[in-house]
Design a protein around this motif. Sequence first.
Motif, PDB file in Angstrom:
ATOM      1  N   LEU A 149     -19.233  42.855  16.992  1.00  0.00           N
ATOM      2  CA  LEU A 149     -19.394  44.045  17.612  1.00  0.00           C
ATOM      3  C   LEU A 149     -19.045  45.134  16.858  1.00  0.00           C
ATOM      4  N   GLU A 150     -19.388  46.506  16.888  1.00  0.00           N
ATOM      5  CA  GLU A 150     -19.370  47.280  15.901  1.00  0.00           C
ATOM      6  C   GLU A 150     -17.735  47.851  15.863  1.00  0.00           C
ATOM      7  N   VAL A 151     -17.321  47.981  14.692  1.00  0.00           N
ATOM      8  CA  VAL A 151     -15.961  48.480  14.634  1.00  0.00           C
ATOM      9  C   VAL A 151     -16.020  49.564  13.413  1.00  0.00           C
ATOM     10  N   HIS A 152     -15.291  50.843  13.578  1.00  0.00           N
ATOM     11  CA  HIS A 152     -15.114  51.593  12.323  1.00  0.00           C
ATOM     12  C   HIS A 152     -13.836  51.607  12.028  1.00  0.00           C
ATOM     13  N   LEU A 153     -13.428  51.314  10.677  1.00  0.00           N
ATOM     14  CA  LEU A 153     -11.985  51.200   9.942  1.00  0.00           C
ATOM     15  C   LEU A 153     -12.018  52.288   8.969  1.00  0.00           C
ATOM     16  N   THR A 154     -10.691  52.747   8.834  1.00  0.00           N
ATOM     17  CA  THR A 154     -10.072  53.636   8.039  1.00  0.00           C
ATOM     18  C   THR A 154      -8.943  52.889   7.267  1.00  0.00           C
ATOM     19  N   ALA A 155      -9.120  52.661   6.034  1.00  0.00           N
ATOM     20  CA  ALA A 155      -8.132  51.840   5.395  1.00  0.00           C
ATOM     21  C   ALA A 155      -7.465  52.527   4.215  1.00  0.00           C
ATOM     22  N   ASP A 156      -6.186  52.858   4.461  1.00  0.00           N
ATOM     23  CA  ASP A 156      -5.549  53.917   3.294  1.00  0.00           C
ATOM     24  C   ASP A 156      -6.158  55.086   3.282  1.00  0.00           C
ATOM     25  N   ASP A 157      -6.311  55.677   4.526  1.00  0.00           N
ATOM     26  CA  ASP A 157      -6.991  57.285   4.813  1.00  0.00           C
ATOM     27  C   ASP A 157      -8.516  57.332   4.199  1.00  0.00           C
ATOM     28  N   GLU A 158      -9.040  55.956   3.873  1.00  0.00           N
ATOM     29  CA  GLU A 158     -10.323  56.080   3.198  1.00  0.00           C
ATOM     30  C   GLU A 158     -11.454  55.425   4.488  1.00  0.00           C
ATOM     31  N   PRO A 159     -12.152  55.948   5.048  1.00  0.00           N
ATOM     32  CA  PRO A 159     -13.251  55.552   6.257  1.00  0.00           C
ATOM     33  C   PRO A 159     -14.075  54.615   5.231  1.00  0.00           C
ATOM     34  N   ARG A 160     -14.292  53.385   6.147  1.00  0.00           N
ATOM     35  CA  ARG A 160     -15.210  52.595   5.569  1.00  0.00           C
ATOM     36  C   ARG A 160     -16.633  52.582   6.124  1.00  0.00           C
ATOM     37  N   GLY A 161     -16.732  53.375   7.078  1.00  0.00           N
ATOM     38  CA  GLY A 161     -18.041  53.185   7.828  1.00  0.00           C
ATOM     39  C   GLY A 161     -18.167  52.244   9.012  1.00  0.00           C
ATOM     40  N   GLN A 162     -19.077  51.782   9.214  1.00  0.00           N
ATOM     41  CA  GLN A 162     -19.256  50.725  10.438  1.00  0.00           C
ATOM     42  C   GLN A 162     -19.303  49.276   9.788  1.00  0.00           C
ATOM     43  N   ASP A 163     -18.809  48.406  10.456  1.00  0.00           N
ATOM     44  CA  ASP A 163     -18.820  47.049  10.218  1.00  0.00           C
ATOM     45  C   ASP A 163     -19.090  46.393  11.463  1.00  0.00           C
ATOM     46  N   ASP A 164     -19.868  45.265  11.453  1.00  0.00           N
ATOM     47  CA  ASP A 164     -20.181  44.503  12.701  1.00  0.00           C
ATOM     48  C   ASP A 164     -19.377  43.142  12.335  1.00  0.00           C
ATOM     49  N   VAL A 165     -18.281  43.064  13.059  1.00  0.00           N
ATOM     50  CA  VAL A 165     -17.498  41.942  12.771  1.00  0.00           C
ATOM     51  C   VAL A 165     -16.940  41.171  14.116  1.00  0.00           C
ATOM     52  N   HIS A 166     -16.691  39.955  14.339  1.00  0.00           N
ATOM     53  CA  HIS A 166     -16.031  39.420  15.453  1.00  0.00           C
ATOM     54  C   HIS A 166     -14.509  39.070  15.414  1.00  0.00           C
ATOM     55  N   THR A 167     -14.016  39.152  14.117  1.00  0.00           N
ATOM     56  CA  THR A 167     -12.542  38.758  14.071  1.00  0.00           C
ATOM     57  C   THR A 167     -12.074  39.690  12.855  1.00  0.00           C
ATOM     58  N   LEU A 168     -10.936  40.431  13.157  1.00  0.00           N
ATOM     59  CA  LEU A 168     -10.069  41.267  12.295  1.00  0.00           C
ATOM     60  C   LEU A 168      -8.760  40.518  12.329  1.00  0.00           C
ATOM     61  N   LEU A 169      -8.244  40.387  11.244  1.00  0.00           N
ATOM     62  CA  LEU A 169      -6.872  40.040  11.082  1.00  0.00           C
ATOM     63  C   LEU A 169      -6.172  40.501   9.950  1.00  0.00           C
ATOM     64  N   VAL A 170      -4.955  41.259  10.171  1.00  0.00           N
ATOM     65  CA  VAL A 170      -4.175  41.954   9.273  1.00  0.00           C
ATOM     66  C   VAL A 170      -2.775  41.307   9.323  1.00  0.00           C
ATOM     67  N   GLY A 171      -2.177  40.993   7.984  1.00  0.00           N
ATOM     68  CA  GLY A 171      -1.143  40.174   8.132  1.00  0.00           C
ATOM     69  C   GLY A 171      -0.274  40.137   6.856  1.00  0.00           C
ATOM     70  N   ASN A 172       1.057  39.778   7.020  1.00  0.00           N
ATOM     71  CA  ASN A 172       1.999  39.947   5.894  1.00  0.00           C
ATOM     72  C   ASN A 172       2.200  38.193   5.478  1.00  0.00           C
ATOM     73  N   CYS A 173       1.597  37.511   6.232  1.00  0.00           N
ATOM     74  CA  CYS A 173       1.620  36.048   5.811  1.00  0.00           C
ATOM     75  C   CYS A 173       0.279  35.493   6.185  1.00  0.00           C
ATOM     76  N   GLY A 174      -0.128  34.385   5.492  1.00  0.00           N
ATOM     77  CA  GLY A 174      -1.581  33.788   5.800  1.00  0.00           C
ATOM     78  C   GLY A 174      -1.462  32.596   6.359  1.00  0.00           C
ATOM     79  N   THR A 175      -0.830  31.753   6.415  1.00  0.00           N
ATOM     80  CA  THR A 175      -0.707  30.180   6.665  1.00  0.00           C
ATOM     81  C   THR A 175      -0.674  30.101   8.226  1.00  0.00           C
ATOM     82  N   LEU A 176      -1.687  29.375   8.841  1.00  0.00           N
ATOM     83  CA  LEU A 176      -1.779  28.920  10.271  1.00  0.00           C
ATOM     84  C   LEU A 176      -1.260  27.588  10.274  1.00  0.00           C
ATOM     85  N   GLN A 177      -1.275  26.940  11.505  1.00  0.00           N
ATOM     86  CA  GLN A 177      -0.908  25.688  11.713  1.00  0.00           C
ATOM     87  C   GLN A 177      -1.998  24.675  11.071  1.00  0.00           C
ATOM     88  N   GLY A 178      -1.569  23.480  10.555  1.00  0.00           N
ATOM     89  CA  GLY A 178      -2.390  22.648   9.936  1.00  0.00           C
ATOM     90  C   GLY A 178      -2.628  22.832   8.648  1.00  0.00           C
TER      91      GLY A 178
END
Length: 315
Positions: A186-215
């Motif tokens: 779906l259409e997503v508009h992101l602003t990262a560190d006060d800089e607009p990225r414009g439009q992204d078409d994504v189905h998953t967005l994850l922002v994290g402090n740690c990266g490892t999941l189960q398995g």
Amino acid sequence: MTPRRVGIIWNPAKTSRADLASALDDAVQAAGAEPEVRWFETSEDDAGQGVAAEAVEAGADVLVVAGGDGTVRAVAEHLGQSGADVELGIVPLGTGNLLARNLGVPLGDVTGAFLRALTGDARTLDLGWLEVELAGGTARHAFAVMAGFGLDAHMITETDDDLKDKVGWLAYVESLGRAVTASEPLEVHLTADDEPRGQDDVHTLLVGNCGTLQGGLNLLPDADPGDGELDLLLLSADGAAGWADTLRNLVWDNGIKRLATGGGSAESSQSTTHRRVRTLRVELAEPRVFEIDGEDLGEARRADVTVQAGAVRVR
């Protein structure tokens, strides 16, 4: 250094106080010291924030959380918000135990986890803060591992609770097929560190402090729990070719090859984007279910993420 006063915050849905006390006695004997211990029980109305405040007020030097990711997150949220000069220990008793996995806390060894909480050296842990506009109003919560929407969130909401009780984290595998089907770009508009990225078409967005999941799956290979930044992952796979590219990027580019070569920063691909951020604004064309550290928050169309560097000291 063994703490003088320990507050045990425990979730009665995960274990009994008697079992915890027995394991704690063994750990105290191994540590060669006997701190003052007080017990604080969570409830349906208090996931951990309230009892954490009580334990801090009672003078605890270390709060040891015996429970799942939700209880750990709630206590860490209070410590980060209050600025209390109290360290955090973890006795992982949940299904995912995400923060414990990422920090190397013993899993399936209650005595070992208690011993680490009593004698381990503390390290700084950043917290992410997610503010979302839900149907009932604006909610703001901390996360210690990751937050976002899409595949990860759908896996959580689609997982059968009875199956999870029987087989643990393997229940998430059963839900993966339904989650993939539900994860349409779906259409997503992101602003990262006060800089607009414009439009992204994504189905998953994850922002994290740690990266490892189960398995052992590492979605955020650059994530460092104490570096003062968060790591962002965008997935946009649509169709067999796109999912093949995503799998190659996660398993080969940022997995096997990275391990073999000691590679640098995480690699992006046609269907995956990796970057690092301190602040992030997310605006969605349609509402999606957001999750934090494995908990479903509900649907939202807008979210703001910030990092609180060095928010907590964890053993």
